[in-house]
Write an enzyme that holds these catalytic residues in place. Structure first.
Site, PDB file in Angstrom:
ATOM      1  N   THR A   1      38.140   4.518  46.515  1.00 41.35           N
ATOM      2  CA  THR A   1      37.459   4.699  47.494  1.00 41.35           C
ATOM      3  C   THR A   1      36.345   6.062  47.205  1.00 41.35           C
ATOM      4  O   THR A   1      36.739   6.566  46.258  1.00 41.35           O
ATOM      5  CB  THR A   1      37.705   4.778  48.927  1.00 41.35           C
TER       6      THR A   1
ATOM      7  N   CYS B   1      37.520  -0.174  47.233  1.00 41.93           N
ATOM      8  CA  CYS B   1      38.885  -0.996  47.815  1.00 41.93           C
ATOM      9  C   CYS B   1      39.220  -2.091  46.909  1.00 41.93           C
ATOM     10  O   CYS B   1      40.120  -2.701  47.381  1.00 41.93           O
ATOM     11  CB  CYS B   1      38.737  -1.159  49.152  1.00 41.93           C
TER      12      CYS B   1
END
Lengths: 452, 233
Positions: free
Chosen positions: B83, B177
Site C-alpha cells: 500500500t 493491496c
C-alpha cells in the site's frame, strides 16, 4: 504434555498458515513467550506458548495451512519435567534422554526404520534440520519462583541489569513485576553485573573460561543470538567436515556456444516458460548424465554399505535471508532443460518466500552450488552429507585460450569443480566424472532441448 | 467498559520508520499493561509498505524509481500486500488490547464500521467488500486500506489509511493491496470537493470512540516526542 493448536482468532477465521517457528524442537520456551508466527487472510500474529517448558515436537511445518484447532506442536511443561518422582522424565517417551550423542541423539524415533531409505536425515533446513535437543531440566535457566508470571521484557531487563527478580516487589496487576519495577531497582543501584563485560584483569587460575550467560559486546560490536537455521547449518557443515575425507578437483569448460545460445534464446524462453534462462539448467542436465555414467558419484555411505540410487535427486543450494537451504529437484534424470529450469525457478522462489514443504528439502543424491552470479572464480564447497560430491559452478569469464592449431582466441570460459568424499570414490572416477560434465557442456546442442 | 485511550495526533508528515518503531513500542508496553490503549492519527511522508503477503510483481515501480519519486519502500510485519501512505491520507494506528480471547475478525469489522460512519457523515456511501478484501470501498474502488497485525494475539498493531485528498497517482507505483481489478479513490474524488485530513480527523476520532467505546486522553508530551520529525535532518 501440552498440545499447541492453531488458535481461533475470530469466528470467521477458519484456517491459518504457520509462517515461522520461533523455537526449534528441544528448545525451552517461557510462558507467554512467542512460539510461532501465523498468517490468516485477515491478520498476522505471533502466538505465545501457554506454558513454560520444552518444545518437544513440531507437527505442522512452516508454510502449511491448517484449520483452526489443528494440533501444531507439543510442549512438555516444566511441571511435566520436574524431577518430583524419580524416573519421571524417562517414563515420557517424547522427552529426549540427556545424551551427548549429538546429532544421533536428535534422530526422531521413526528413524528406527531402515536408515538407508531415509537420506533426509542430514539435510539442512526444513523440519528435518537436526538440532540436538537440550537435555531436559539441566539446560533450563533458573527462572525464579514458578508462580511468578513475568513478561519477556521484564526478564530481559532483569538479565541485562543483573536484577534478582525474587527480591523485587511487583506493582503491576496481581502483584506482577513490571518494567518500571525493574528499572526502579536499577535506578536505585540494585542491579548486579550479569551482562556487564568481564573485568579486564586476568584471572589467576582458570585454564578454560567459564561459560558465559551471553557474549559480552565490546564497544562498536553487536551481539545477537544465532538463529535456529544458522545453528542447523553450522552443525551440518561441521559434521560434514568432520566425517568426510574431502578432496577437490577442477576442470575448465569452454561455454562460448552456451553464452551465445542463451543470448539468442533468453527472451523467447522467458516468454514461453515464464522463467529466466540461466546457465544452471545446462549444468544440471550435463551433471545428471555424468551421474548416470558414473553411479558411484550418486551414492552414499550407510553404515558399512554403499547405497546407490538409480534416480537422481538434484539438490540446488539456495541462499535466502535466513541462511542456506538445499531444495531438491526430484527425478532430475527424467527432465529436459526446460523442466529443470522451471523446477529451479519454482524451488528457489519458494525457498526465498519460505514456502517449501519439508519433503522438498530432503533426499538429494547429489548437490550443485552456484556462486558464479556473485562473482566467484573458484570455490571449494563443503560436501552436503550424505552425498559423495558437490559441484560448484563459478563465474563465466571471457578469457584468452589456446585453440587447436595453437591459435589464441577469446572465449567464454568457466571453472567447474567438485568437492568429493575420498572415502567412497577416488581421483580417477572424480576426474572422469568431471570430464564427462565438461564434454557434455562443450559438445551438446542445448537448443533442441530448450525447444528454441 | 470505556477504554481510557492515549490520543496521538502528531502534526505534519511523519516519517514511517520512527512512527512504526513508536507504534511497536507502545504495543509492547500495552501488552505488559504498563500503559493504556492508544490511538495514533497521522499523515506519513510518502512511503510504500509491503505486508507479508506482498508479491514482488505488485511493486510496479522499482524500488529505485520509488525513491526517485521521493518515497521510501519498507517491508513490514503486517498482513496484506503493498500500500501507499503519504500526504492527504489519514492513517490510523489503534493500539488496543483485545483481551484474552481476541476476535480479530470482529476487530476488523469494527474498523470498517468506523470508516463507513465517517463516510456517511461526509455524505458518501461506503461499504465492505467481503468478496474482495478487508477494507472500505466505494463501488469497486478502495477508499480505505486496512492491514492489521496482532502482538502475541492480543494487542493490535498497524491499522487503516483513508484517502482524503491523496494524490492518487502515487498508487500507479503499485498494484494496491495486490488487487489488479480494483481501483483506488479518495473522499475528495467521491464528494467532488476538497476533503482534507484536517476535516476528516475529528470525524474518524469520534467514529472510533463510538465503535470501540474509547475515551481519549492527550498522550503525554514525552511520548508524543517520538512522532515529531527531527529538527535537524
Amino acid at each position: 504434555m501440552t498440545s499447541i493448536q492453531m488458535p481461533q482468532l475470530g469466528e470467521t477465521i477458519i484456517e491459518g498458515t504457520v509462517l515461522k517457528w520461533l523455537k526449534a524442537e528441544g528448545e525451552t520456551v517461557e510462558r507467554d513467550e512467542p512460539l510461532f508466527e501465523i498468517s490468516t487472510d485477515k491478520v498476522d500474529t505471533e502466538v505465545p506458548s501457554p506454558v513454560a517448558g520444552t518444545l518437544t515436537k513440531i507437527i505442522v511445518a512452516e508454510g502449511q495451512t491448517v484449520p483452526v484447532g489443528t494440533e501444531l506442536a507439543e510442549v512438555a511443561s516444566d511441571e511435566d519435567a520436574a524431577p518430583t518422582t524419580a524416573g519421571a522424565a524417562s517414563s515420557d517417551p517424547a522427552t529426549p534422554a540427556p545424551d551427548d550423542g549429538g546429532q544421533a541423539a536428535a534422530e526422531p524415533a521413526q528413524d528406527a526404520r531402515d536408515p538407508a531409505s531415509d537420506p533426509a536425515r542430514d539435510q539442512v533446513g526444513g523440519a528435518a534440520a537436526a538440532v540436538p535437543p537440550a537435555a531436559p531440566a539441566a539446560a533450563m535457566p533458573d527462572r525464579g519462583p514458578r508462580s511468578q508470571i513475568l513478561s519477556p521484557l521484564v526478564r530481559r531487563l532483569a538479565q541485562e541489569h543483573g536484577v534478582d527478580l525474587s527480591t523485587v516487589a511487583g506493582t503491576g496487576t496481581g502483584g506482577r513485576i513490571t518494567k518500571h519495577d525493574v528499572m526502579a531497582v536499577v535506578a536505585s543501584g540494585g542491579g548486579g553485573t550479569a551482562a556487564a563485560p568481564a573485568p579486564a584483569a586476568p584471572a589467576p587460575v582458570p585454564v578454560v573460561a567459564p561459560p558465559s550467560v551471553g557474549a559480552a559486546a565490546a564497544q562498536g560490536e553487536t551481539v545477537e543470538p544465532m538463529s535456529h537455521i544458522r545453528k542447523a547449518i553450522a552443525s551440518h557443515m561441521l559434521a560434514s567436515v568432520n566425517e568426510t575425507a574431502r578432496a577437490w578437483t577442477m576442470v575448465e569448460v569452454n561455454v562460448d556456444h552456451l553464452v551465445k545460445l542463451r543470448e539468442r534464446a533468453k527472451d523467447a524462453f522467458l516468454a514461453a516458460n515464464g522463467v529466466k534462462l540461466t546457465y544452471l539448467p545446462f549444468v544440471v542436465r550435463a551433471t545428471v548424465d555424468a551421474l548416470a555414467a558414473y553411479p558411484p558419484v550418486n551414492s552414499r555411505i550407510v553404515g558399512e554399505d554403499i547405497v546407490t540410487p538409480r534416480a537422481v535427486h538434484m539438490g540446488i543450494a539456495v541462499s535466502y535471508d535466513a541462511g542456506l537451504i538445499v531444495p531438491v529437484i526430484r527425478n532430475a534424470d527424467v527432465m529436459n532443460s526446460v523442466g529443470i529450469a522451471r523446477a529451479i525457478a519454482d524451488l528457489a522462489a519458494r525457498a526465498r518466500s519460505r514456502q517449501l514443504q519439508p519433503d522438498e528439502v530432503q533426499g538429494a543424491t547429489f548437490t550443485i552450488t552456484n556462486p558464479g552470479p556473485y562473482g566467484s572464480l573458484i570455490s571449494v564447497p563443503i560436501i552436503n552429507q550424505p552425498n559423495v560430491g558437490i559441484l560448484s559452478l563459478d563465474s563465466i569469464q571471457r578469457r584468452p585460450v589456446v585453440l587447436e592449431g595453437d591459435a589464441i582466441a577469446v572465449r567464454s570460459m568457466v571453472y567447474i569443480s567438485m568437492s568429493w568424499d575420498h572415502r567412497l570414490i577416488d581421483g580417477e572416477i572424480a576426474t572422469r566424472f568431471l570430464g564427462r560434465v565438461k564434454q557434455n557442456l562443450e559438445s551438446w546442442d542445448f537448443a533442441e532441448d530448450l525447444g528454441v | 467498559m470505556t477504554r481510557r485511550t492515549w490520543l496521538f495526533e502528531p502534526a505534519g508528515a511523519v516519517p514511517y520508520t520512527g512512527a512504526n518503531d513508536a507504534m511497536h513500542d507502545l504495543a509492547a508496553r500495552r501488552l505488559d499493561e504498563e500503559i493504556p490503549d492508544s490511538l495514533i492519527l497521522l499523515e506519513h511522508s510518502p512511503v510504500f509498505t509491503a505486508g507479508r503477503r506482498a508479491k514482488p510483481e505488485h511493486l510496479v515501480w522499482s524500488e529505485q524509481e520509488a525513491v526517485a519519486h521521493g518515497a521510501e519502500v519498507h517491508h513490514i510485519d503486517r498482513g496484506g500486500s503493498f500500500t501507499f501512505h503519504g500526504p492527504g491520507q489519514l492513517v490510523g494506528y489503534p493500539i488496543l488490547h483485545l483481551g484474552a480471547r481476541p476476535d480479530a475478525a470482529a476487530y476488523l469489522r469494527s474498523l470498517e464500521e468506523a470508516v463507513i460512519r465517517t463516510g456517511a457523515e461526509l455524505g458518501v456511501e461506503l461499504h465492505r467488500r467481503d468478496d474482495v478484501q478487508t477494507g472500505v470501498f466505494a463501488g469497486d474502488d478502495k477508499v480505505c486500506a486496512i492491514g492489521v497485525r496482532l502482538m502475541r494475539t492480543r494487542v493490535t498493531l498497524h491499522g487503516f489509511a483513508i484517502n482524503c485528498d491523496t494524490d492518487l497517482s502515487w498508487f500507479g507505483g503499485i498494484v494496491a493491496c495486490g488487487l489488479p481489478d480494483n481501483g483506488v479513490t479518495s473522499l475528495s474524488a467521491l464528494t467532488g470537493r476538497e476533503v482534507t485530513v484536517r476535516e476528516v480527523r475529528p470525524i474518524v476520532r469520534r467514529a472510533l470512540a463510538e465503535v470501540f467505546d474509547l475515551a481519549y486522553d492527550a498522550a503525554p508530551e514525552q511520548e508524543l516526542d517520538r512522532f515529531r520529525a527531527p529538527l535537524v535532518a
